[in-house]
Design a protein around this motif. Structure first.
Motif, PDB file in Angstrom:
ATOM      1  N   LEU A  93       0.682  -0.871  -0.177  1.00  0.00           N
ATOM      2  CA  LEU A  93       0.236   0.264   0.402  1.00  0.00           C
ATOM      3  C   LEU A  93       1.029   1.236   0.066  1.00  0.00           C
ATOM      4  N   VAL A  94       0.954   2.027  -0.974  1.00  0.00           N
ATOM      5  CA  VAL A  94       1.684   3.185  -1.062  1.00  0.00           C
ATOM      6  C   VAL A  94       1.039   4.616  -1.310  1.00  0.00           C
ATOM      7  N   LEU A 127       8.104   0.963   4.318  1.00  0.00           N
ATOM      8  CA  LEU A 127       9.324   1.542   3.012  1.00  0.00           C
ATOM      9  C   LEU A 127       9.566   2.716   2.683  1.00  0.00           C
ATOM     10  N   VAL A 128      10.378   3.729   2.199  1.00  0.00           N
ATOM     11  CA  VAL A 128      10.049   4.682   1.386  1.00  0.00           C
ATOM     12  C   VAL A 128      10.853   4.773   0.738  1.00  0.00           C
ATOM     13  N   SER A 129      10.701   5.509  -0.127  1.00  0.00           N
ATOM     14  CA  SER A 129      11.261   5.542  -1.694  1.00  0.00           C
ATOM     15  C   SER A 129      11.079   7.733  -2.339  1.00  0.00           C
ATOM     16  N   SER A 141      13.851   1.952  -6.243  1.00  0.00           N
ATOM     17  CA  SER A 141      14.632   2.066  -5.098  1.00  0.00           C
ATOM     18  C   SER A 141      14.050   2.563  -3.934  1.00  0.00           C
ATOM     19  N   TRP A 142      13.718   1.407  -2.613  1.00  0.00           N
ATOM     20  CA  TRP A 142      12.828   1.372  -1.450  1.00  0.00           C
ATOM     21  C   TRP A 142      14.234   1.027  -0.573  1.00  0.00           C
ATOM     22  N   ILE A 177       5.709   6.404   0.713  1.00  0.00           N
ATOM     23  CA  ILE A 177       5.693   5.431   2.141  1.00  0.00           C
ATOM     24  C   ILE A 177       4.790   4.316   1.760  1.00  0.00           C
ATOM     25  N   ALA A 178       5.318   3.002   2.176  1.00  0.00           N
ATOM     26  CA  ALA A 178       3.954   2.037   1.807  1.00  0.00           C
ATOM     27  C   ALA A 178       4.360   1.323   3.077  1.00  0.00           C
ATOM     28  N   PHE A 179       3.350   0.162   2.762  1.00  0.00           N
ATOM     29  CA  PHE A 179       3.393  -0.562   4.033  1.00  0.00           C
ATOM     30  C   PHE A 179       3.396  -2.115   3.002  1.00  0.00           C
ATOM     31  N   LYS A 180       4.234  -2.358   3.351  1.00  0.00           N
ATOM     32  CA  LYS A 180       4.342  -4.056   2.625  1.00  0.00           C
ATOM     33  C   LYS A 180       4.530  -5.153   3.633  1.00  0.00           C
TER      34      LYS A 180
END
Length: 205
Positions: A93-94, A127-129, A141-142, A177-180
């Motif tokens: 979820l980005v 994570l952040v890109s 790139s994360w 911002i991503a939630f994996k």
């Protein structure tokens, strides 16, 4: 979502919503404004695929994506592999692009809950890109960021915890911002649930 959820939530309604113990409660320092805030207030149907303008909901492995969560008026994003029937599920979820040049002391915080999570392989990552193009999750790139995760403990099922304060002040320009999440619908030790709410970036003083 497992059938026991409503029973557990009725019990938990009697407990403070901010966490299971005082040490998990995070007092947000004074801030001047939010650069970003998502409360998932547009959710209308519990269990339907989450679709928010600007966000990317991507199934990397399997077909499970993040879902709308809605229970007793509380709205959130939810991931679970329970009953997916697939050996592996990985979903991202980005966020939309977030401009980091509007303030100086950017800090991220969010609330996260888990249920029936008994293995670190049934995980949630932050994570952040800086180079995500808004479409191609896997070519960006994360960088993995640390945050406080709920303990692997039945007593805390579906209780929201604060992530703590995640420092983003070194980033400039637009970030994502991503939630994996990772799970399994065929391995009962990996079919737990994660819930996410109140994702905010603010100017920490």
């Amino acid at each position: 979502m497992k059938n026991y959820k409503k029973i557990v939530l009725v019990f938990l309604a009697l407990l403070p919503f901010t966490g299971c113990s005082p040490e998990n409660d995070i007092k947000i320092a004074d801030f001047t404004k939010y650069a970003f805030y998502e409360e998932f207030l547009g959710n209308t149907t519990d269990g339907s695929v989450l679709n928010i303008t600007g966000w990317t909901n991507y199934a990397q492995v399997g077909t499970v994506k993040w879902n709308e969560g809605l229970y007793s008026g509380t709205k959130y994003a939810e991931f679970t592999s329970y009953q997916s029937g697939q050996a592996s599920n990985i979903a991202w979820l980005v966020s939309p692009a977030i401009n980091m040049d509007t303030m100086n002391n950017e800090t991220l915080a969010f609330d996260v809950a888990q249920a029936y999570v008994s293995s670190s392989s049934n995980s949630i990552e932050l994570l952040v890109s800086t180079d995500y193009d808004g479409t191609n999750v896997m070519t960006a790139s994360w960088q993995t960021l640390s945050f406080k995760t709920p303990p692997l403990n039945y007593d805390t099922n579906f209780t929201f915890f604060s992530s703590g304060l995640v420092d983003l002040s070194s980033y400039t320009g637009n970030i994502y911002i991503a939630f994996k999440c990772k799970g399994s619908g065929t391995n009962t030790s990996l079919d737990g649930t994660y819930e996410l709410d109140n994702v905010r970036i603010f100017d920490k003083k």
